[in-house]
Design a protein around this motif. Structure first.
Motif, mmCIF file in Angstrom:
data_model
loop_
_atom_site.group_PDB
_atom_site.id
_atom_site.type_symbol
_atom_site.label_atom_id
_atom_site.label_comp_id
_atom_site.label_asym_id
_atom_site.label_seq_id
_atom_site.Cartn_x
_atom_site.Cartn_y
_atom_site.Cartn_z
ATOM 1 N N ALA A 169 0.907 -1.139 -0.099
ATOM 2 C CA ALA A 169 0.396 0.253 0.210
ATOM 3 C C ALA A 169 0.918 1.363 0.361
ATOM 4 C CB ALA A 169 -0.798 -0.155 1.371
ATOM 5 N N ARG A 170 1.864 1.315 0.973
ATOM 6 C CA ARG A 170 2.923 2.563 0.557
ATOM 7 C C ARG A 170 3.766 2.228 -0.388
ATOM 8 N NH1 ARG A 170 -0.170 3.418 3.777
ATOM 9 N NH2 ARG A 170 0.432 4.071 6.351
ATOM 10 N N ASP A 173 1.216 4.128 -2.746
ATOM 11 C CA ASP A 173 1.150 6.007 -2.445
ATOM 12 C C ASP A 173 1.884 6.672 -2.891
ATOM 13 O OD1 ASP A 173 -1.541 4.910 -1.070
ATOM 14 O OD2 ASP A 173 -0.612 4.777 1.050
ATOM 15 N N ARG A 174 3.641 5.934 -2.847
ATOM 16 C CA ARG A 174 4.414 6.689 -3.530
ATOM 17 C C ARG A 174 4.761 6.942 -5.109
ATOM 18 N NH1 ARG A 174 7.284 3.856 0.116
ATOM 19 N NH2 ARG A 174 8.554 2.153 -1.985
ATOM 20 N N ARG A 176 2.136 6.235 -7.036
ATOM 21 C CA ARG A 176 0.964 7.554 -6.897
ATOM 22 C C ARG A 176 1.178 8.944 -7.073
ATOM 23 N NH1 ARG A 176 -2.647 5.672 -4.229
ATOM 24 N NH2 ARG A 176 -3.739 4.159 -5.274
ATOM 25 N N SER A 177 2.444 9.711 -5.621
ATOM 26 C CA SER A 177 2.419 10.916 -5.955
ATOM 27 C C SER A 177 3.464 10.943 -6.808
ATOM 28 C CB SER A 177 2.893 11.198 -4.326
ATOM 29 O OG SER A 177 4.334 10.346 -3.870
#
Length: 398
Positions: A169-170, A173-174, A176-177
């Motif tokens: 998940a992290r 997220d990374r 995606r950013s």
């Protein structure tokens, strides 16, 4: 014994008399049965009831708790009120190693941030939660929760320490950013250029025909670049949606590589590059999607022509499976090569070993990322080898 035998004789005599008198046979049988039953009942042995079986009672108050956590994928420890281990599930044993019952949790869990959370939870009697990144046994990010609970039979309180792996998940997220930041940056540059040119055309160059022609050509290039970028972003999005669905069609790589090479021949000619194609005579079949594989080899061969232009030659070789080896397609250029530190990152989105060179050759920075996604879906992989001054080799292995 004699008494029972006499009863049977009497019953038989009675039945015979009834039949002689004209009585129906089924009535006679019924009479005989009623006469015999008391005798048989008297002779039947008395069967003693089975001895009572002693029931074993499981006195472990955490039996149900342990059974519930045994199937958890996440590591779980059950602790007493002093943080001594009462139980660890198989996942915790596999990831962090075994720990003896009764040992303090600090023997196995030594991360300072987790130790502080456990200490605070014990002191306050409340639940605790913390996130930490670890490198043992592998680089992972865990969300650790400590929850106070009560045994169902009133045996007392205990704590449950749960490690939930949130690494994926992290990572998403990374990604995606980073993706949003990079995409915004890539679009911002051409948009700024377009705005500047439009303002110039509306102002100082309003009546300058030559300036208008030059600026409009540049604007067309910028719009084309943005269009390619959006197309590549859409391709990545579609590939991610079907990443888990392996293609089920057979594709012959021999004609596919031939058509790709023919399509890129005009580009290679403009760049002064000769594409040398080496194909076997027999068909070479792989499971795949023809359009996606065409995109893979178009990208690799086009990159070899553009970035290996100095070598003047690009070799494309298809090796059929032999002696248990996989099918391989190699694209080799003899250009300047790529520095070793850049090679592992070439398939990252928007990553460029040479930013100026990539943009001058109208690259979007997404080509090799698309190649990687397609090959992942095809259960194939891309192997990159390069050496400065000696060119690069991109090999697709099925």
């Amino acid at each position: 014994m004699a008494r029972h035998f006499f009863s049977l004789l009497m019953a038989a005599a009675g039945v015979a008399a009834l039949i002689a008198a004209g009585t129906n046979s089924w009535i006679a049988v019924a009479v005989m049965t009623l006469a015999v039953l008391p005798s048989l009942a008297a002779r039947a042995p008395v069967v003693a009831p089975p001895p009572a079986v002693e029931t074993l009672i499981d006195t472990d108050p955490l039996r149900e708790v342990k059974a519930a956590f045994a199937g958890f994928d996440s590591p779980v420890y059950v602790l007493d009120l002093k943080a001594n281990v009462l139980y660890q599930n198989p996942s915790a044993r596999h990831i962090f190693g075994p720990i003896d019952q009764g040992q303090h949790i600090s023997v196995k869990v030594r991360m300072p941030v987790v130790a502080d959370m456990i200490r605070d939870a014990l002191a306050s009697g409340r639940n605790g939660q913390v996130e930490f990144a670890g490198t043992v046994p592998s680089e992972s990010v865990y969300l650790v929760r400590m929850v106070r609970a009560e045994a169902t039979d009133g045996a007392g309180a205990f704590y449950v320490l749960i490690f939930r792996d949130i690494s994926e998940a992290r990572r998403i997220d990374r990604m995606r950013s980073d993706f949003v930041a990079n995409a915004s940056h890539e679009l911002r540059t051409p948009l700024a250029s377009l705005r500047g040119f439009i303002e110039t055309l509306l102002g100082p160059a309003r009546n300058d025909a030559k300036a208008q022609e030059r600026f409009l050509n540049i604007m067309l290039e910028q719009v084309t670049r943005m269009s390619r970028l959006v197309d590549d972003l859409m391709s990545l999005s579609r590939l991610e949606l079907k990443a888990r669905l392996a293609p089920g069609d057979e594709v012959d790589l021999v004609p596919l590589l031939g058509s790709v090479t023919d399509a890129l021949s005009p580009l290679a000619g403009d760049l002064g590059v000769d594409i040398r194609l080496k194909l076997p005579e027999e068909p070479v079949l792989v499971m795949g999607d023809r359009d996606e594989l065409t995109q893979v080899f178009e990208n690799l061969i086009e990159n070899a022509c553009k970035y290996g232009q100095e070598g003047k030659v690009v070799d494309v070789t298809l090796e059929p499976p032999a002696k248990g080896q996989a099918v391989q397609v190699s694209v080799v250029d003899y250009g300047p090569g790529i520095a070793e530190e850049h090679v592992p990152r070439l398939t990252e989105r928007f990553y460029r070993a040479n930013v100026e060179s990539s943009r001058s050759k109208k690259g979007t920075g997404l080509g090799l990322a698309i190649v990687k996604h397609i090959l992942t879906r095809h259960r194939a992989r891309l192997v990159i080898k390069s050496e400065l001054g000696k060119g690069s080799t991109f090999t697709v292995r099925f």
